[in-house]
Write an enzyme that holds these catalytic residues in place. Structure first.
Site, PDB file in Angstrom:
ATOM      1  N   GLY A  16       0.813  -1.216   0.000  1.00  4.91           N
ATOM      2  CA  GLY A  16       0.000   0.000   0.000  1.00  4.91           C
ATOM      3  C   GLY A  16       0.842   1.260   0.000  1.00  4.91           C
ATOM      4  N   GLU A  36      11.135   2.955   5.766  1.00  2.00           N
ATOM      5  CA  GLU A  36      10.885   1.521   5.973  1.00  2.00           C
ATOM      6  C   GLU A  36      11.973   1.017   6.918  1.00  2.00           C
ATOM      7  OE1 GLU A  36       8.623  -1.101   5.165  1.00  2.00           O
ATOM      8  OE2 GLU A  36      10.061  -2.057   6.508  1.00  2.00           O
ATOM      9  N   THR A  43       5.239  -7.240   3.806  1.00  2.00           N
ATOM     10  CA  THR A  43       4.841  -8.621   4.055  1.00  2.00           C
ATOM     11  C   THR A  43       4.660  -9.405   2.756  1.00  2.00           C
ATOM     12  OG1 THR A  43       3.751  -8.014   6.116  1.00  2.00           O
ATOM     13  CG2 THR A  43       3.057 -10.077   5.106  1.00  2.00           C
ATOM     14  N   CYS A  44       3.927  -8.849   1.813  1.00  2.00           N
ATOM     15  CA  CYS A  44       3.600  -9.597   0.594  1.00  2.00           C
ATOM     16  C   CYS A  44       4.854 -10.090  -0.111  1.00  2.00           C
ATOM     17  CB  CYS A  44       2.779  -8.708  -0.351  1.00  2.00           C
ATOM     18  SG  CYS A  44       2.536  -9.451  -1.959  1.00  2.00           S
ATOM     19  N   CYS A  49       2.837 -13.379   0.507  1.00  2.00           N
ATOM     20  CA  CYS A  49       2.298 -13.937  -0.746  1.00  2.00           C
ATOM     21  C   CYS A  49       3.357 -14.495  -1.692  1.00  2.00           C
ATOM     22  CB  CYS A  49       1.528 -12.856  -1.502  1.00  2.00           C
ATOM     23  SG  CYS A  49       0.568 -11.748  -0.481  1.00  2.00           S
ATOM     24  N   LYS A  52       5.521 -17.427  -0.273  1.00  2.00           N
ATOM     25  CA  LYS A  52       4.537 -18.507  -0.057  1.00  2.00           C
ATOM     26  C   LYS A  52       4.176 -19.181  -1.374  1.00  2.00           C
ATOM     27  CE  LYS A  52       0.518 -17.906  -0.792  1.00  2.00           C
ATOM     28  NZ  LYS A  52      -0.487 -17.233  -0.003  1.00  2.00           N
ATOM     29  N   TYR A 100      11.609  -3.019  -6.152  1.00  2.00           N
ATOM     30  CA  TYR A 100      10.734  -2.094  -5.437  1.00  2.00           C
ATOM     31  C   TYR A 100      11.462  -0.791  -5.140  1.00  2.00           C
ATOM     32  CZ  TYR A 100       6.439  -4.649  -4.669  1.00  2.00           C
ATOM     33  OH  TYR A 100       5.219  -5.239  -4.854  1.00  2.00           O
ATOM     34  N   ALA A 116      10.095   4.971  11.589  1.00  2.00           N
ATOM     35  CA  ALA A 116       9.553   6.324  11.762  1.00  2.00           C
ATOM     36  C   ALA A 116       8.391   6.289  12.733  1.00  2.00           C
ATOM     37  CB  ALA A 116       9.094   6.878  10.420  1.00  2.00           C
ATOM     38  N   TYR A 178      -6.355 -18.827   6.328  1.00  2.00           N
ATOM     39  CA  TYR A 178      -5.575 -18.888   5.083  1.00  2.00           C
ATOM     40  C   TYR A 178      -4.169 -19.442   5.348  1.00  2.00           C
ATOM     41  CZ  TYR A 178      -8.315 -15.156   2.562  1.00  2.00           C
ATOM     42  OH  TYR A 178      -9.252 -14.388   1.925  1.00  2.00           O
ATOM     43  N   GLU A 182      -2.738 -23.033   4.070  1.00  2.00           N
ATOM     44  CA  GLU A 182      -1.772 -23.028   2.969  1.00  2.00           C
ATOM     45  C   GLU A 182      -0.458 -23.682   3.394  1.00  2.00           C
ATOM     46  OE1 GLU A 182      -3.304 -19.083   0.537  1.00  2.00           O
ATOM     47  OE2 GLU A 182      -1.580 -18.864   1.838  1.00  2.00           O
ATOM     48  N   ARG A 199      -9.360 -25.020  16.302  1.00  5.07           N
ATOM     49  CA  ARG A 199     -10.217 -25.029  17.500  1.00  5.07           C
ATOM     50  C   ARG A 199     -11.694 -25.146  17.173  1.00  5.07           C
ATOM     51  NH1 ARG A 199      -9.558 -18.689  19.489  1.00  5.07           N
ATOM     52  NH2 ARG A 199     -10.366 -17.731  17.591  1.00  5.07           N
ATOM     53  N   ASP A 303      -3.245  -3.272   5.745  1.00  5.17           N
ATOM     54  CA  ASP A 303      -3.572  -4.112   6.906  1.00  5.17           C
ATOM     55  C   ASP A 303      -3.607  -3.328   8.217  1.00  5.17           C
ATOM     56  OD1 ASP A 303      -3.511  -6.123   5.073  1.00  5.17           O
ATOM     57  OD2 ASP A 303      -2.022  -7.355   6.112  1.00  5.17           O
ATOM     58  N   ALA A 341      -8.262 -16.003  -3.038  1.00  3.58           N
ATOM     59  CA  ALA A 341      -7.995 -17.435  -3.202  1.00  3.58           C
ATOM     60  C   ALA A 341      -7.159 -17.932  -2.047  1.00  3.58           C
ATOM     61  CB  ALA A 341      -7.274 -17.691  -4.518  1.00  3.58           C
ATOM     62  N   HIS A 435     -14.176 -26.200 -24.196  1.00  5.01           N
ATOM     63  CA  HIS A 435     -14.159 -27.641 -23.970  1.00  5.01           C
ATOM     64  C   HIS A 435     -12.850 -28.253 -24.478  1.00  5.01           C
ATOM     65  CE1 HIS A 435     -15.929 -31.558 -23.317  1.00  5.01           C
ATOM     66  NE2 HIS A 435     -15.507 -31.925 -24.516  1.00  5.01           N
ATOM     67  N   GLU A 440     -15.556 -25.031 -17.699  1.00  6.14           N
ATOM     68  CA  GLU A 440     -16.759 -25.010 -18.533  1.00  6.14           C
ATOM     69  C   GLU A 440     -18.002 -25.347 -17.719  1.00  6.14           C
ATOM     70  OE1 GLU A 440     -17.337 -28.171 -21.547  1.00  6.14           O
ATOM     71  OE2 GLU A 440     -15.481 -29.044 -20.782  1.00  6.14           O
TER      72      GLU A 440
HETATM   73  P1  NDP Z   1      -7.053 -15.718   9.937  1.00 13.44           P
HETATM   74  O1  NDP Z   1      -7.641 -14.649  10.759  1.00 13.44           O
HETATM   75  O2  NDP Z   1      -7.559 -15.982   8.578  1.00 13.44           O
HETATM   76  O3  NDP Z   1      -7.104 -17.101  10.738  1.00 13.44           O
HETATM   77  C1  NDP Z   1      -6.660 -17.213  12.046  1.00 13.44           C
HETATM   78  C2  NDP Z   1      -6.955 -18.627  12.517  1.00 13.44           C
HETATM   79  O4  NDP Z   1      -6.396 -18.836  13.801  1.00 13.44           O
HETATM   80  C3  NDP Z   1      -8.436 -18.907  12.613  1.00 13.44           C
HETATM   81  O5  NDP Z   1      -8.648 -20.229  12.215  1.00 13.44           O
HETATM   82  C4  NDP Z   1      -8.715 -18.720  14.107  1.00 13.44           C
HETATM   83  O6  NDP Z   1      -9.780 -19.484  14.562  1.00 13.44           O
HETATM   84  C5  NDP Z   1      -7.436 -19.235  14.698  1.00 13.44           C
HETATM   85  N1  NDP Z   1      -7.128 -18.640  15.998  1.00 13.44           N
HETATM   86  C6  NDP Z   1      -7.124 -17.331  16.331  1.00 13.44           C
HETATM   87  N2  NDP Z   1      -6.737 -17.157  17.610  1.00 13.44           N
HETATM   88  C7  NDP Z   1      -6.479 -18.391  18.089  1.00 13.44           C
HETATM   89  C8  NDP Z   1      -6.051 -18.870  19.344  1.00 13.44           C
HETATM   90  N3  NDP Z   1      -5.801 -18.042  20.364  1.00 13.44           N
HETATM   91  N4  NDP Z   1      -5.900 -20.201  19.509  1.00 13.44           N
HETATM   92  C9  NDP Z   1      -6.142 -21.050  18.484  1.00 13.44           C
HETATM   93  N5  NDP Z   1      -6.554 -20.648  17.272  1.00 13.44           N
HETATM   94  C10 NDP Z   1      -6.729 -19.331  17.072  1.00 13.44           C
HETATM   95  O7  NDP Z   1      -5.515 -15.381   9.958  1.00 13.44           O
HETATM   96  P2  NDP Z   1      -4.274 -15.891   9.130  1.00 13.44           P
HETATM   97  O8  NDP Z   1      -3.156 -15.734  10.085  1.00 13.44           O
HETATM   98  O9  NDP Z   1      -4.498 -17.225   8.511  1.00 13.44           O
HETATM   99  O10 NDP Z   1      -4.184 -14.816   7.965  1.00 13.44           O
HETATM  100  C11 NDP Z   1      -4.151 -13.426   8.279  1.00 13.44           C
HETATM  101  C12 NDP Z   1      -4.676 -12.615   7.123  1.00 13.44           C
HETATM  102  O11 NDP Z   1      -3.753 -12.643   6.074  1.00 13.44           O
HETATM  103  C13 NDP Z   1      -5.985 -13.140   6.553  1.00 13.44           C
HETATM  104  O12 NDP Z   1      -7.071 -12.484   7.134  1.00 13.44           O
HETATM  105  C14 NDP Z   1      -5.878 -12.849   5.100  1.00 13.44           C
HETATM  106  O13 NDP Z   1      -6.583 -11.672   4.809  1.00 13.44           O
HETATM  107  C15 NDP Z   1      -4.415 -12.649   4.839  1.00 13.44           C
HETATM  108  N6  NDP Z   1      -3.888 -13.724   3.996  1.00 13.44           N
HETATM  109  C16 NDP Z   1      -4.376 -13.898   2.742  1.00 13.44           C
HETATM  110  C17 NDP Z   1      -3.894 -14.916   1.943  1.00 13.44           C
HETATM  111  C18 NDP Z   1      -4.455 -15.114   0.579  1.00 13.44           C
HETATM  112  O14 NDP Z   1      -5.111 -14.217   0.075  1.00 13.44           O
HETATM  113  N7  NDP Z   1      -4.244 -16.272  -0.039  1.00 13.44           N
HETATM  114  C19 NDP Z   1      -2.856 -15.831   2.411  1.00 13.44           C
HETATM  115  C20 NDP Z   1      -2.429 -15.574   3.751  1.00 13.44           C
HETATM  116  C21 NDP Z   1      -2.931 -14.549   4.499  1.00 13.44           C
HETATM  117  P3  NDP Z   1     -11.318 -18.976  14.455  1.00 13.44           P
HETATM  118  O15 NDP Z   1     -11.768 -19.264  13.065  1.00 13.44           O
HETATM  119  O16 NDP Z   1     -12.009 -19.838  15.468  1.00 13.44           O
HETATM  120  O17 NDP Z   1     -11.317 -17.539  14.818  1.00 13.44           O
END
Ligand code: NDP
Length: 458
Positions: A16, A36, A43-44, A49, A52, A100, A116, A178, A182, A199, A303, A341, A435, A440
């Site tokens: 961003g 920076e 992060t990305c 991303c 990864k 970059y 900063a 996510y 992944e 959980r 973020d 995705a 096809h 499709e």
């Molecule tokens: P998410 O918020 O997607 O998932 C966090 C997970 O951890 C959830 O399953 C949550 O459970 C669990 N959790 C949270 N707190 C605890 C705890 N104290 N004990 C046990 N489990 C817990 O976060 P991520 O870290 O996976 O990703 C962060 C962000 O990064 C995402 O929101 C996404 O926007 C972005 N991202 C996008 C990607 C993509 O576009 N492909 C790839 C990677 C990241 P519960 O569901 O019960 O809350």
């Protein structure tokens, strides 16, 4: 704008911040400084991303080799060498970071390699002791992995995975979002024995339920020990490794434990509260639709605002900010119908409402198909793919599209154009199939699979 050192000072060189700085300086001639504290790209590029996805590619190779054998190729057993991959990954990230940096310098941005913080609404203070004034300040400091408190043993976060010297043999991943999903598949593909604790009842909360179920099935199908309704009660270290006690009292030992339990905005110590910016519950900076904070000269994108934590969204927010403030082209970043995705195997691509969300809002028709795709069915494999369209029964508009399939990330990008344009189910139907493809099926689903609600007559 005389009187200020800069027209814009950007804190944070991620997706961003870099976009905003480049557009403001390169397109509109603003005098821009950017600070920076870590590596340029954020992060990305450095710990998200990009590395990864490269690991996703690396981890898909054994599957491709196995499929090759099923297609008649004589392929000798293959070995993965993590240090070789890591060296290439490091070199690629160096190249991207330089690109970059070069892009910013080429646009005329002055780079400050330092942390900063804010001194007042128009002044930033660098860790070097220097201060700079700016008419506008943009905070784009992103987020960081969040760990629950009081863990009894050292654990890793997604940041650490790219820096491992060697791969563990037994890995526990905690979380069902996510990142957890992944990396569970990436590490399993690279030959690591993976256990995943989530959980809740089903992984990937927030996504369509059928899509979640199929990703969970595929996760287990590739040998991951996915345990839902399970959390860590205690962690300790002994001679066998990290001892993990589950909530039901059972114990198991691992060489490493990765916590992927969400990310929190990077706002600590920035000096925002002293300027009258009250942070949200997760530490995020509240902003309006223009990405403007409670202090008119200070804006925030990405973020750190915890709106929709995705790279392309941060880029859009940064671009909209620069066009609005420096280009006299005011518009707000659009957060509606953002596709995304999850890069599991198969991938999950999604845009718009889930079936459950749509069913709550009004009468909807669901068109759904699940099948064994030609490529792997030929090899006698059980893998299934799924496609689902969520259709408003009244307007016929496609409200949501959910795909679990190899390359679903690529498919959903294109389907999202139609959904964003307001395409109806009949628009999908009018489109001729390509096809033979998996995609499709998106234009050949004729029969309603399920209805929710009924349209009022009269
Ligand atoms: P998410 O918020 O997607 O998932 C966090 C997970 O951890 C959830 O399953 C949550 O459970 C669990 N959790 C949270 N707190 C605890 C705890 N104290 N004990 C046990 N489990 C817990 O976060 P991520 O870290 O996976 O990703 C962060 C962000 O990064 C995402 O929101 C996404 O926007 C972005 N991202 C996008 C990607 C993509 O576009 N492909 C790839 C990677 C990241 P519960 O569901 O019960 O809350």
């Amino acid at each position: 704008m005389p009187g200020f050192d800069y027209d814009l000072f950007v804190i944070g060189g991620g997706s961003g911040g870099v976009r905003a700085a480049r557009i403001a300086a390169g397109e509109y001639g603003a005098r821009v400084g950017l600070a920076e504290e870590s590596r340029m790209g954020g992060t990305c590029v450095i710990r998200g991303c990009v590395p990864k996805k490269l690991m996703v590619f690396a981890s898909a190779v054994p599957d491709a080799l196995a499929l090759g054998r099923d297609y008649g190729w004589d392929i000798a057993p293959a070995q993965f060498d993590w240090p070789t991959f890591r060296a290439r990954l490091d070199a690629e990230l160096d190249r991207l970071e330089a690109a970059y940096r070069g892009g910013l310098l080429g646009a005329g941005v002055t780079i400050h390699d330092a942390r900063a913080t804010l001194a007042d609404p128009h002044t930033v203070r660098l860790a070097t002791g220097e201060t700079f004034t700016a008419k506008h300040i943009l905070i784009a400091t992103g987020g960081r992995p969040h760990l629950p408190e009081g863990l009894g043993a050292p654990v890793l976060t997604s940041n650490d995975i790219f820096l491992l010297d060697r791969l563990p043999e037994r890995l526990l991943i905690v979380g069902g979002g996510y990142i957890a999903c992944e990396f569970a598949q990436v590490m399993a593909g690279l030959g690591v024995g993976v256990t995943q604790f989530y959980r809740g009842e089903q992984i990937l909360r927030g996504f369509d339920d059928d899509a979640r179920a199929l990703v969970a099935e595929a996760t287990r199908g590739c040998g991951i020990d996915l345990q839902t309704g399970t959390d860590v009660a205690a962690l300790s270290e002994d001679g066998q490794g990290i001892c993990v006690t589950r909530t039901d009292g059972a114990r198991a030992w691992f060489d490493a434990v990765v916590y992927a339990t969400g990310r929190h905005p990077n706002t600590e110590g920035l000096g925002l509260e002293a300027l009258g910016i009250t942070l949200g519950a997760r530490g995020q900076i509240p902003v309006d639709g223009w990405s403007q904070t409670a202090v008119p000269s200070i804006f925030a994108v990405g973020d750190v605002t915890d709106r929709m934590n995705l790279t392309p969204v941060a880029i859009r927010e940064g671009h909209a900010f620069a066009d609005t403030v420096f280009g006299a082209r005011p518009y707000k970043a659009d957060h509606q119908l953002v596709p995304s995705a999850v890069f599991t195997r198969p991938e999950l691509g999604s845009v718009g409402l889930t079936e459950a969300e749509a069913a709550e809002r009004g009468p909807v028709e669901i068109y759904q198909t699940a099948f064994r795709p030609m490529k792997t069915a030929f090899a006698g494999r059980p893998e299934r793919v799924m496609m689902k369209l969520v259709v408003d029964a009244g307007s016929r508009r496609v409200l949501g599209c959910h795909i679990v399939a190899p390359e679903a990330g690529e498919m959903i990008q294109l389907a999202a154009i139609a959904v964003k344009m307001g395409a109806t189910k009949e628009d999908f139907d009018r489109t001729c199939a390509v096809h033979p493809t998996m995609a499709e099926e998106m234009v050949t689903m004729r029969k309603v699979t399920r209805h929710h609600g009924t349209i009022a007559k009269g």
